[in-house]
Design a protein around this motif. Structure first.
Motif, PDB file in Angstrom:
ATOM      1  N   VAL B  17      38.382  29.519  19.506  1.00  0.00           N
ATOM      2  CA  VAL B  17      37.509  29.339  18.337  1.00  0.00           C
ATOM      3  C   VAL B  17      38.349  29.214  17.066  1.00  0.00           C
ATOM      4  CG1 VAL B  17      35.796  30.499  16.879  1.00  0.00           C
ATOM      5  CG2 VAL B  17      35.496  30.450  19.372  1.00  0.00           C
ATOM      6  N   ILE B 123      31.050  35.840  14.104  1.00  0.00           N
ATOM      7  CA  ILE B 123      31.163  35.180  15.406  1.00  0.00           C
ATOM      8  C   ILE B 123      31.537  36.223  16.446  1.00  0.00           C
ATOM      9  CG2 ILE B 123      32.441  33.495  16.790  1.00  0.00           C
ATOM     10  CD1 ILE B 123      32.841  31.815  14.312  1.00  0.00           C
ATOM     11  N   ALA B 125      32.949  36.569  19.791  1.00  0.00           N
ATOM     12  CA  ALA B 125      33.694  35.914  20.868  1.00  0.00           C
ATOM     13  C   ALA B 125      34.196  36.944  21.863  1.00  0.00           C
ATOM     14  CB  ALA B 125      34.863  35.120  20.288  1.00  0.00           C
ATOM     15  N   VAL B 146      26.881  33.774  15.191  1.00  0.00           N
ATOM     16  CA  VAL B 146      27.079  32.918  16.364  1.00  0.00           C
ATOM     17  C   VAL B 146      27.669  33.785  17.460  1.00  0.00           C
ATOM     18  CG1 VAL B 146      28.385  31.004  17.361  1.00  0.00           C
ATOM     19  CG2 VAL B 146      27.450  30.798  15.047  1.00  0.00           C
ATOM     20  N   ALA B 148      29.112  33.816  21.500  1.00  0.00           N
ATOM     21  CA  ALA B 148      29.422  33.293  22.829  1.00  0.00           C
ATOM     22  C   ALA B 148      29.247  34.399  23.862  1.00  0.00           C
ATOM     23  CB  ALA B 148      30.857  32.769  22.872  1.00  0.00           C
ATOM     24  N   SER B 188      26.934  29.003  23.501  1.00  0.00           N
ATOM     25  CA  SER B 188      27.976  29.229  24.503  1.00  0.00           C
ATOM     26  C   SER B 188      27.741  30.465  25.361  1.00  0.00           C
ATOM     27  CB  SER B 188      29.344  29.296  23.827  1.00  0.00           C
ATOM     28  OG  SER B 188      29.687  28.010  23.331  1.00  0.00           O
ATOM     29  N   VAL B 392      30.606  27.161  20.113  1.00  0.00           N
ATOM     30  CA  VAL B 392      30.635  28.124  19.004  1.00  0.00           C
ATOM     31  C   VAL B 392      30.766  27.393  17.666  1.00  0.00           C
ATOM     32  CG1 VAL B 392      32.025  29.935  17.922  1.00  0.00           C
ATOM     33  CG2 VAL B 392      31.512  30.045  20.372  1.00  0.00           C
TER      34      VAL B 392
END
Lengths: 406, 406
Positions: B17, B123, B125, B146, B148, B188, B392
């Motif tokens: 990312v 985010i 991740a 966001v 994943a 994702s 993402v």
């Protein structure tokens, strides 16, 4: 939030959009859609007289449900919108000869709705070549635009780049990209509501390098391809599809491949091509040009001459079968070469496009993250007013939640 | 516009990312992404000491490129982020034992960035089960999210409904739907960047009645399915996939089917199911439960016992071939029944899922507009850190252009 919709076009697609907007549940969408204007080729129908002067007064008047139902019924019956003024609380403003009058009326309606706290949204459900300037002006004025009409995006590159993200356009620091992403959607311009544009736009936004796009973008030509592959004579298949309303009234509009070329051009531009216009698409028609031009002009004479193309079409099917390949009529984009091509290709039987039948569309995208053999495939119905309206309303919900452009 | 990113997780996905955010072109996206914090399991790494007190001061300090490169290199080498403080202009704030300390620090960072005119974006991740409360709190505070990470969306229904559009949740007039559509994306979490969630969300937004979803959601299990169908013994295929890093270090985490169950649960909830939790998914493991539990605990003992499952797996392949069907391990949603099911099914050879090979994922959606035989199919790579990062960053670009939630 309230979205104030101006609907251009009350034909089959427009009526399907009306029906679907009425069913969209605010609990699910977070939006309430209401109609401020219906526009056909003759009039702009509103609930109150359109505002004049500038700045636009804060005012929004919505068409009521009985009026919308009556409008849909009238258009379905082939009657003009103007006739509704007699029995419903509406104003029918005659459309002007030039584009400027209509544009002034519609943008004033949008500005008044915005001043009154609603979010104006222009939906192009027409198939007109005359709406491009209006769409560009609306987006420039900060009005959100959803289009199922492919013409505005498949004509001059400058109009495309003013509306949708165009990675091939000159770097302006992102102002145009930001405006496009906040204000304009056109999913149903390609493959109806099947989310080919959404998928491609996401890849490009992520910085993934899209290199090739290939797809079957015409439900009509898919139906003909399947019929001919199954042994039906081409001329018989065309006549049957025309009788079923699957082709345009003049099937040459389908068989020319121009519709496919428009869709491929749009996808190519979204991926970075700067193709100047439709004339720059390399176009092989669905039937050889000699057969497309046969008959001397009228559709009946052309249909009468079409059996001359049957043997060639059948021979092509037989040759492909003998070679162990499958013929598909595709639009294709080579981003590095900057080319958009439409025509027949021969594919391995296990390829994604070889597996299509009938009116199903599919788009195959090759990129850095989706390399050959692992392409991104989006497949689904690519025709019909309902699935077109699905794409329009999904676009409208997205735009209802974007940030304004100052 | 400037988006101020807080990145949770600097493992393989997080580093992909980072790399992709650095490559995203503002001319194409309309956005400039900058990092305000990297978070691993031990520290919150920022360019300046995190702000304290309330209201948050208007301040945003970005991590510079050398620091980001060094952070990625450190994590790739198995070293903690905390070590960067010695050689780079950063502050490493130790993470607290409880969630509240970290949440306070991160939301204060976000609030300060917002006060300074940037758009804060969190985010996720990570693959952590501990981020759910933070994501919910961030969205509640108007911070864009966001993820994943699939865990926050595949645990309690209440957390899902606080984050993503949940058509099955109680009607609150659209406030939650509006918040979700403006603030949260999780493409994702299912099939990596392949836009299954985007496609499904669009259908639901349009009012299309999604009735069934079925798909192959595990690249790892796809690889094993293809190998066994090709004659490789199951135990050999598992050992080879493990050696290649395709399975989890303990392959039982894949073969249990729980990962597939999480993904199917997310899609089901997006389509309207109100399934209370992961335990309510009907789950048949990829190998019979007796084989999943064999060996007495350790992964080596389990692998040593796995050959006992080979004959059964081969017999199932042979039986399917004899019957002219293809076996696929799928997640399936029946929206009307409200059920989410994971397990083996037998499919016609011409079905979309039967055509898959290796790690490719596909999702097949049946709805009012995409009825049986004309389903919407989204197919593409469903694993790998790069294609996960594609999803993402595409999500991040979308959220950069949504309206704020007051």
């Amino acid at each position: 939030m309230d979205v104030a919709v101006i609907l251009l076009g009350v034909g089959g697609v427009g009526r399907a959009v009306l029906a679907r907007l009425g069913r969209a549940a605010p609990a699910v969408t977070g939006v309430t859609f209401r109609l401020v204007a219906l526009v056909d080729s003759a009039v702009i129908l509103t609930a109150a007289a359109p505002p004049g002067g500038a700045p636009a007064p804060a005012a929004v008047a919505y068409l009521d449900a009985p009026t919308l139902d009556a409008a849909a019924a009238a258009k379905a019956g082939g009657r003009p919108l103007a006739g509704l003024a007699a029995a419903h609380p509406v104003t029918a403003t005659a459309r002007g000869g030039g584009g400027d009058h209509d544009q002034g009326v519609l943008l004033a309606l949008a500005a008044s709705a915005a001043a009154a706290g609603a979010t104006p949204l222009l939906i192009d459900a027409s198939a007109s070549a005359a709406t491009t300037a209006l769409l560009v002006a609306a987006a420039a004025a900060g009005v959100r635009v959803v289009s199922a009409n492919k013409v505005p995006f498949s004509s001059a590159f400058s109009a495309f780049a003013a509306l949708l993200p165009a990675p091939g356009a000159a770097d302006d620091g992102g102002a145009r990209a930001s405006r496009s992403r906040r204000l304009v959607r056109a999913e149903s311009a390609v493959a109806a509501g099947t989310p080919a544009i959404a998928a491609l736009t996401r890849l490009v936004a992520s910085g993934d390098a899209v290199t090739h796009i290939v797809g079957c973008f015409s439900g009509t030509l898919g139906v003909l391809t399947t019929a001919v592959a199954g042994g039906t004579r081409l001329s018989v298949a065309v006549a049957a599809a025309r009788a079923a309303g699957i082709t345009e009234p003049d099937p040459r509009a389908d068989l020319s491949g121009v519709d496919v070329a428009r869709k491929a051009l749009i996808l190519g531009r979204l991926a970075g091509c700067t193709t100047a216009g439709l004339a720059d698409v390399r176009l092989e028609p669905f039937v050889p040009a000699a057969h497309l031009d046969a008959g001397g002009g009228g559709v009946d004479a052309w249909l009468a001459a079409l059996p001359a193309a049957d043997a060639g079409a059948a021979a092509a099917v037989a040759a492909a079968a003998a070679a162990g390949v499958v013929r598909r009529y595709v639009g294709a984009v080579d981003v590095a070469a900057g080319t958009v091509t439409v025509g027949w290709v021969e594919l391995a039987p296990d390829s994604a496009l070889a597996g299509l039948a009938g009116s199903t569309n599919a788009v195959v995208v090759t990129s850095g993250s989706y390399p050959r053999g692992e392409e991104l495939v989006i497949r689904g119905s690519g025709a019909g007013v309902d699935v077109t309206a699905v794409g329009v309303v999904a676009d409208a919900v997205e735009l209802a939640h974007t940030a304004a452009v100052g």
